[in-house]
Design an enzyme around this catalytic site. Structure first.
Site, short mmCIF file in Angstrom:
data_model
loop_
_atom_site.label_atom_id
_atom_site.label_comp_id
_atom_site.label_asym_id
_atom_site.label_seq_id
_atom_site.Cartn_x
_atom_site.Cartn_y
_atom_site.Cartn_z
N ARG A 237 0.86 -1.20 -0.06
CA ARG A 237 -0.06 0.02 -0.13
C ARG A 237 0.92 1.02 -0.13
NH1 ARG A 237 -3.66 -2.99 -1.53
NH2 ARG A 237 -5.59 -3.40 -0.42
N GLU A 266 -3.02 7.73 -4.17
CA GLU A 266 -3.27 7.32 -5.04
C GLU A 266 -4.77 7.61 -5.75
OE1 GLU A 266 -2.32 2.95 -4.80
OE2 GLU A 266 -4.10 2.57 -5.80
N HIS A 284 -1.44 0.20 -9.64
CA HIS A 284 -1.88 -0.80 -8.88
C HIS A 284 -2.70 -2.07 -9.52
CE1 HIS A 284 -3.86 -0.86 -4.53
NE2 HIS A 284 -3.63 -2.08 -5.12
#
Ligand code: NAP
Length: 324
Positions: A237, A266, A284
């Site tokens: 993450r 993000e 991602h």
């Protein structure tokens, strides 16, 4: 009358067909992340919510429909959900571990290879018509085989990366809360403290979950402790790494490069990151294969169905809500 479920984004179709056998299904028709208010509107009158890692599910969203009976997250990570708030409301939270382990490990290894061997840069160079013949000093990278791989978070995915490293004759070090004797035995992995992991790794691959403890676990101080020839790989993450500090380390050459799948804010990138040629940046894609996204959807669907039918779901994040 069937129970009702709101799904925040279209998923692979076969699991949605299964969902419709049990639920009256409403799906966000647009191919975009919903605003919080739209999720709150969507859950109203529903028994269940099937949400994604891009949906921030906090107490306010939960209170938008007090009769919600399950939050089924389409991801193994669940840092997008306020689990404590869900537990206080006796609301089961489920996730989709396991089915994405190997796919995510493949991607972490792809980023190790791509960053060390300058794959993305070489592709852009060739497409731009700059390749005018083999050169002895052209675009030299670093070896991967025989090097030291540091794994931060030796859980399911970290262990699967260690397994892949065996084929590259790598030495494997790891840092994890608990010891992992099986990985030590099977993959010759050695447990070390974070300081040693930073100092000795040629490739440092992050696989801890996002939590209060892991936020900015890798910041300026940790990056400075890494070798100038080392690469940082983050497929876990974004906020685990202080991205501004990483940009500085990439610019100054205090580390050799990075391979990133996830970002602190993000989908935004920290200023300057896109200009760092020594970083491979992908959007991602950790679990992004047809097979795995389908399996994740099956699991998320079955988790929601289990709770609604009064059974224990296969993957429950807050078991205390069903045990108490
Ligand atoms: P997992 O099996 O739960 O592994 C996480 C590991 O991290 C555990 O071994 C845990 O150790 C360790 N850990 C947790 N907090 C720690 C801390 N503060 N310090 C040291 N170690 C710590 O999870 P997983 O299935 O491997 O997935 C890992 C993460 O990858 C997920 O949470 C998700 O965020 C991310 N992910 C990203 C993608 C993507 O698309 N890029 C895809 C899949 C997963 P203990 O067991 O001892 O607590």
């Amino acid at each position: 009358m069937k129970p009702t479920i709101f799904v925040t984004r279209r998923l692979p179709q076969p699991p949605l067909d299964r969902l419709a056998e049990v639920f009256d299904v409403s799906i966000n028709p647009d191919n975009r992340v919903l605003l919080k208010q739209e999720v709150m509107d969507g859950v109203q009158g529903k028994d269940a919510l099937l949400c994604l890692l891009t949906d921030a599910i906090d107490a306010e969203v939960m209170d938008a429909e007090p009769n919600l009976r399950v939050l089924s997250n389409y991801a193994v990570g669940y840092n997008n959900i306020d689990v404590q708030a869900a537990t206080e409301r006796k609301l089961p939270v489920t996730n989709t571990p396991g089915v994405l382990t190997d796919t995510s490990a493949d991607l972490a290894f792809a980023l190790i290879l791509a960053s060390a061997r300058r794959i993305a840069e070489g592709d852009a160079f060739t497409r731009a018509g700059k390749f005018d013949g083999w050169g002895p000093l052209m675009m030299l990278g670093y070896d991967v085989y025989g090097k030291t791989l540091g794994i931060l978070g030796m859980g399911r995915i970290g262990t699967a990366v260690a397994k892949r490293a065996q084929g590259f004759d790598m030495r494997v070090l790891y840092t994890n809360r608990s010891a992992r004797p099986e990985a030590e035995q099977k993959y010759n992995a050695q447990k070390v403290d974070l300081e040693t992991l930073l100092r000795e790794s040629d490739y440092l691959s992050i696989h801890v979950p996002m939590s209060k403890e892991t936020r900015h676990m890798i910041g300026a101080e940790q990056l400075a402790a890494m070798k100038p020839t080392a690469f940082l790989i983050n497929t876990a993450r974004g906020p685990i790494v202080d991205e501004a500090a990483l940009v500085e380390a990439l610019r100054s050459g205090s580390i050799a490069g990075a391979g990133l799948d996830v970002y602190e804010e993000e989908p935004k990138l920290a200023p300057g990151l896109a200009e760092c040629e020594n970083a491979v940046l992908i959007p991602h894609l950790g679990s992004a294969t047809i097979e795995t996204r389908t399996k994740m959807a099956q699991l998320a669907v079955e988790n929601a169905i289990a709770v609604i039918e009064g059974r224990r779901p296969a993957h429950l994040v807050n078991p205390e809500v069903l045990d108490s």
